[in-house]
Design a protein around this motif. Sequence first.
Motif, short mmCIF file in Angstrom:
data_model
loop_
_atom_site.label_atom_id
_atom_site.label_comp_id
_atom_site.label_asym_id
_atom_site.label_seq_id
_atom_site.Cartn_x
_atom_site.Cartn_y
_atom_site.Cartn_z
N ALA A 88 89.46 11.93 -18.74
CA ALA A 88 90.28 11.64 -17.55
C ALA A 88 90.03 12.69 -16.47
O ALA A 88 89.91 12.37 -15.27
N LEU A 89 89.94 13.95 -16.87
CA LEU A 89 89.64 15.01 -15.91
C LEU A 89 88.24 14.85 -15.35
O LEU A 89 88.00 15.05 -14.15
N PHE A 90 87.29 14.47 -16.20
CA PHE A 90 85.91 14.23 -15.77
C PHE A 90 85.88 13.09 -14.74
O PHE A 90 85.22 13.18 -13.68
N ALA A 91 86.59 12.00 -15.03
CA ALA A 91 86.63 10.86 -14.10
C ALA A 91 87.32 11.25 -12.79
O ALA A 91 86.91 10.83 -11.70
N LEU A 92 88.37 12.06 -12.89
CA LEU A 92 89.05 12.54 -11.68
C LEU A 92 88.08 13.33 -10.80
O LEU A 92 88.09 13.19 -9.56
N SER A 93 87.23 14.14 -11.43
CA SER A 93 86.28 14.93 -10.65
C SER A 93 85.30 14.04 -9.90
O SER A 93 84.96 14.30 -8.75
N LEU A 94 84.85 12.97 -10.55
CA LEU A 94 83.91 12.06 -9.87
C LEU A 94 84.60 11.32 -8.74
O LEU A 94 84.03 11.10 -7.67
#
Length: 663
Positions: free
Chosen positions: A353-359
């Motif tokens: 979820a944090l990875f997707a937020l960064s993108l």
Amino acid sequence: MVGVTGIAEQLVNGLTIGMVYVLIAAGLSVIFGVMDVINFAHGELFALGAYFAFAIVSPLGGAGFWVALVVAPLLVGVVGAAIERLTLRPLYDRNPLYHILLTFGLVLMLNDVITFFWGKQAKAFAPPPILDGPVSILGVNNSVYSYFIIGFGALLSFGTWWALNNTRFGLVVRAGSQDREMVRNLGIDIDRYYTLVFGAGAALAAVAGVVLGAYQNVSPGMGNAVIIPAFVIVVLGGLGSFRGAVVGGLAVGVIQTLARTYVPVLEGLIVFVLMIGVLLVKPEGLFGNPEWQTTAESEGELLAGRGGGVLSDAQRFGLGAVAVTLLAIVPLGVEVFYSEYVLTLLSDVLIWALFALSLDFVMGYAGLVSLGHALFYGTGAYAAILVLLHLTPSAFVALAVAVVVCGVIAWAIGHLSIRVSGVYFSMITLAFAQLFYRAVFKFEWTGGSDGLFGADVLYGIGSFAMELDDIAEAVPLVGEEGLFYYFLLATVVGSYLVARRMMRAPFGSVLQSIRESERRTEFVGYDVTAYKRRAFVVSGAMAGLAGGLFAVKDGFVAPSLLFWLNSGEVVVMTVLGGMGTLYGPMVGAGVYIGFEEVLSSYTDQWQFFLGLVFVIFVIALPRGLVSLPEKLAGLGGRAGTGAGAGPSAREEDEPLAEQEVNE
């Protein structure tokens, strides 16, 4: 092997592989040149052709190769035509980046179709006896089959070029690539021609699969192995340029073969360095724009998730608070209502979820579609584990270093990459990610193909650091796993709040303005490039934090963390949830991993169904899950009133600048 004869033999080997690349890249290039479609599923169509050939040759023997060389491409051509009719046709008016997203879903589907019918083990079939054995030409020894691949590939490439430039079919296709409506107004069914072009491109890939299958072997991973080199080739030659595909394919084949033989340390690196250099110096490639196409990239917009929807700000805030509360009480039910595996699964969800937020920070708000974000995720993980192994066992220091390192790398890559836009930006980020992915295999300090593991982790700094099991003795309600889960939850929620605050600040407003109209933002005096670069740095740092959390949680890293499929998966999560909403991609990550978990417990072909869901979303719900309630409300409203288009219907055409921006 050193010497003129040795070099000549390696050149023949390079031309053999290069001609296979030419056939793959020619199909890819024709499809893009005519239809503006970047087909990520092209590698799987290549693999499908090889497996069809295996299925034909196995019962028929040597003569079956000639049958396979005709029948397998025809079958794959039919599959390609069906893909164009059923999935791509509704997307022609959208930004070409949606074609990338949709075909990534097709990659998942086709790969699972292959493993379902033929399994995961490699297969082999031999060329016909007449092409078997060595031959010496001008003192250069090589197999007859290598010369056959070079000659047959050259003949087929010339025939394709001739057909595009000297037949009525080619004339209509070239005219349609320049002005589709004009051709349609002349009474020509241009859509049917597009179907034939896509089918022909798929058939070319299948021919490459057949000839390479008899040269090496056939395996489910062969599609993934060739698709990135194929993109390198079309970028080097020029996206959509047939001449560029031929020259680029031969050049990449020869360079890869010579590097593997004489400079092994550069194998796998040099072609990506070339790709990056060409994109920076001449983004349109060595041969410029397609020979038959004069228009630039489509101007279709990226469709971000709508804010508001059927819920007010207060209601959405309340739902978010409930979601965090529910997540916070999960550890209390371990070993009472469910096993500790639930915490492990939710920890994975939070990291992704944090990875997707960064993108989403760059894709949803600045309109920069990065296909190489796995670079920051993997680099953050490597930076964290190296700190833990060699500097200090403090998780806090390791995560801080991961954030700083990835922020610096993002600044450098952003400084180079943001000078290009659209699909060229996507391609250059993909090239950087693959360059890093290949590089980690080369060094001992990265652990090579084995990766790194065995790190001890303490929470705190200096003499105030403790292991989680020591802390858990003082907190009887939750164990070590539960404590890490709370640490992870606090980090992810904190990151979301920071991102939300940045989007509500003037910085975020400028980013949203850039997404709506870069030119108008420049006219009012903002340095668009500088704002994009800052957003890219923030995004890279957040992705590095996600990777660092993975390393701290699992205690190991591997090169696969940097592989391009991870970049594709996080793009899927972002679009699935709804980009441009911050919380949408986090929801998408949860749904994606939840689907994966549920489906994989019932079938080994779970990727097929996951890809199918994603394809449906790209076609029918491009604004993601966050737009689903409003979509349903709009449908209900129209059914109740019998009136025309409601808010949901309008949203597909309404400029985003006139919609509420959501954080």
